[in-house]
Design a protein around this motif. Structure first.
Motif, short mmCIF file in Angstrom:
data_model
loop_
_atom_site.label_atom_id
_atom_site.label_comp_id
_atom_site.label_asym_id
_atom_site.label_seq_id
_atom_site.Cartn_x
_atom_site.Cartn_y
_atom_site.Cartn_z
N THR A 11 0.82 -1.21 0.00
CA THR A 11 0.00 0.00 0.00
C THR A 11 0.86 1.26 0.00
OG1 THR A 11 -0.24 -0.15 2.40
CG2 THR A 11 -2.02 -1.05 1.07
N GLU A 12 2.13 1.14 0.35
CA GLU A 12 3.04 2.28 0.28
C GLU A 12 3.20 2.78 -1.15
OE1 GLU A 12 6.63 0.93 2.08
OE2 GLU A 12 5.80 0.97 4.10
N ARG A 13 3.00 1.89 -2.13
CA ARG A 13 3.10 2.27 -3.54
C ARG A 13 1.86 3.01 -4.01
NH1 ARG A 13 4.48 -2.54 -7.31
NH2 ARG A 13 4.47 -0.82 -8.79
N LEU A 14 0.81 2.99 -3.22
CA LEU A 14 -0.46 3.58 -3.62
C LEU A 14 -0.69 4.90 -2.89
CD1 LEU A 14 -2.55 0.29 -3.57
CD2 LEU A 14 -1.47 1.39 -5.54
N THR A 15 0.30 5.75 -2.91
CA THR A 15 0.19 7.04 -2.21
C THR A 15 -0.94 7.86 -2.81
OG1 THR A 15 1.83 8.03 -3.68
CG2 THR A 15 2.64 7.09 -1.62
N GLY A 16 -1.66 8.53 -1.96
CA GLY A 16 -2.76 9.37 -2.41
C GLY A 16 -4.06 8.62 -2.68
N ALA A 17 -4.07 7.31 -2.45
CA ALA A 17 -5.29 6.54 -2.67
C ALA A 17 -6.34 6.96 -1.65
CB ALA A 17 -5.01 5.05 -2.57
N ASP A 18 -7.57 7.12 -2.10
CA ASP A 18 -8.69 7.48 -1.24
C ASP A 18 -9.45 6.20 -0.91
OD1 ASP A 18 -10.70 8.80 0.14
OD2 ASP A 18 -11.76 9.40 -1.68
N TRP A 19 -9.11 5.57 0.21
CA TRP A 19 -9.70 4.29 0.60
C TRP A 19 -11.10 4.49 1.15
CZ3 TRP A 19 -7.36 0.06 -1.01
CH2 TRP A 19 -6.01 0.13 -1.31
N ARG A 20 -12.03 3.65 0.68
CA ARG A 20 -13.42 3.71 1.15
C ARG A 20 -13.89 2.32 1.52
NH1 ARG A 20 -16.19 6.21 -3.89
NH2 ARG A 20 -14.60 4.99 -4.91
N ARG A 21 -14.86 2.29 2.43
CA ARG A 21 -15.48 1.02 2.79
C ARG A 21 -16.99 1.20 2.83
NH1 ARG A 21 -13.44 0.23 8.92
NH2 ARG A 21 -11.61 1.15 8.01
N SER A 22 -17.69 0.12 2.75
CA SER A 22 -19.14 0.15 2.76
C SER A 22 -19.66 0.66 4.09
CB SER A 22 -19.70 -1.25 2.50
OG SER A 22 -21.08 -1.27 2.73
N SER A 23 -20.72 1.46 4.03
CA SER A 23 -21.35 1.93 5.27
C SER A 23 -22.00 0.76 6.01
CB SER A 23 -22.40 2.99 4.96
OG SER A 23 -23.39 2.46 4.10
N GLY A 26 -20.02 -0.96 9.25
CA GLY A 26 -19.96 -0.40 10.59
C GLY A 26 -18.53 -0.11 11.01
N ASN A 27 -18.25 -0.20 12.29
CA ASN A 27 -16.91 0.05 12.80
C ASN A 27 -16.24 -1.22 13.32
OD1 ASN A 27 -16.95 2.82 12.30
ND2 ASN A 27 -18.15 3.18 14.15
N LEU A 28 -16.65 -2.36 12.80
CA LEU A 28 -16.12 -3.63 13.29
C LEU A 28 -14.73 -3.94 12.75
CD1 LEU A 28 -19.37 -5.77 13.02
CD2 LEU A 28 -18.43 -4.62 15.03
N GLY A 29 -14.33 -3.30 11.66
CA GLY A 29 -13.02 -3.58 11.10
C GLY A 29 -12.94 -4.90 10.36
N ASN A 30 -14.08 -5.47 10.03
CA ASN A 30 -14.13 -6.75 9.33
C ASN A 30 -14.61 -6.56 7.90
OD1 ASN A 30 -13.36 -8.23 11.61
ND2 ASN A 30 -15.45 -8.22 12.37
N CYS A 31 -13.88 -5.79 7.16
CA CYS A 31 -14.32 -5.54 5.79
C CYS A 31 -13.13 -5.25 4.91
CB CYS A 31 -15.31 -4.39 5.76
SG CYS A 31 -14.60 -2.84 6.32
N VAL A 32 -13.42 -5.02 3.66
CA VAL A 32 -12.39 -4.62 2.71
C VAL A 32 -12.56 -3.14 2.42
CG1 VAL A 32 -12.18 -6.89 1.65
CG2 VAL A 32 -13.79 -5.24 0.71
N GLU A 33 -11.50 -2.53 1.99
CA GLU A 33 -11.53 -1.13 1.57
C GLU A 33 -11.15 -1.09 0.10
OE1 GLU A 33 -10.45 1.28 5.60
OE2 GLU A 33 -8.76 0.45 4.48
N VAL A 34 -11.73 -0.14 -0.61
CA VAL A 34 -11.53 -0.02 -2.05
C VAL A 34 -11.07 1.39 -2.37
CG1 VAL A 34 -12.71 -0.10 -4.29
CG2 VAL A 34 -13.34 -1.71 -2.50
N ALA A 35 -10.13 1.49 -3.31
CA ALA A 35 -9.67 2.81 -3.77
C ALA A 35 -9.65 2.81 -5.29
CB ALA A 35 -8.27 3.11 -3.24
N MET A 36 -10.28 3.82 -5.88
CA MET A 36 -10.23 4.01 -7.31
C MET A 36 -8.95 4.79 -7.61
SD MET A 36 -12.91 2.49 -7.93
CE MET A 36 -14.47 2.05 -7.24
#
Length: 85
Positions: A11-23, A26-36
């Motif tokens: 992920t260090e190679r992906l500087t400036g990526a705007d990571w998002r996760r599905s609403s 929640g805040n459980l931390g059990n999901c994936v994050e996506v960056a366009m």
């Protein structure tokens, strides 16, 4: 960003990526994050390990995946869910 045949980018190679996760996650931390990415590619990482590797997909790969999601091709059957698989 140029297409790479291998995957598992730092992920260090992906500087400036705007990571998002599905609403829905929640805040459980059990999901994936996506960056366009600016190149049109899509990066996916584990939200529990944000500094870990990210998978990077071409627009065509991402579209194919989303199409499968919309058609429920990856839905777990009741038998597989009950068995804990």
């Amino acid at each position: 960003m140029t297409h790479v045949e291998s995957n598992g980018w730092s992920t260090e190679r992906l500087t400036g990526a705007d990571w998002r996760r599905s609403s829905l996650s929640g805040n459980l931390g059990n999901c994936v994050e996506v960056a366009m990415l600016g190149s049109g590619e899509v990066a996916v990482r584990n939200s529990r390990h944000p500094a870990g590797p990210a998978l990077v997909f071409t627009p065509a790969e991402w579209s194919a995946f989303l199409g499968g999601v919309h058609r429920a091709e990856f839905a777990l059957s009741a038998d597989r869910t009950a068995a804990g698989r």
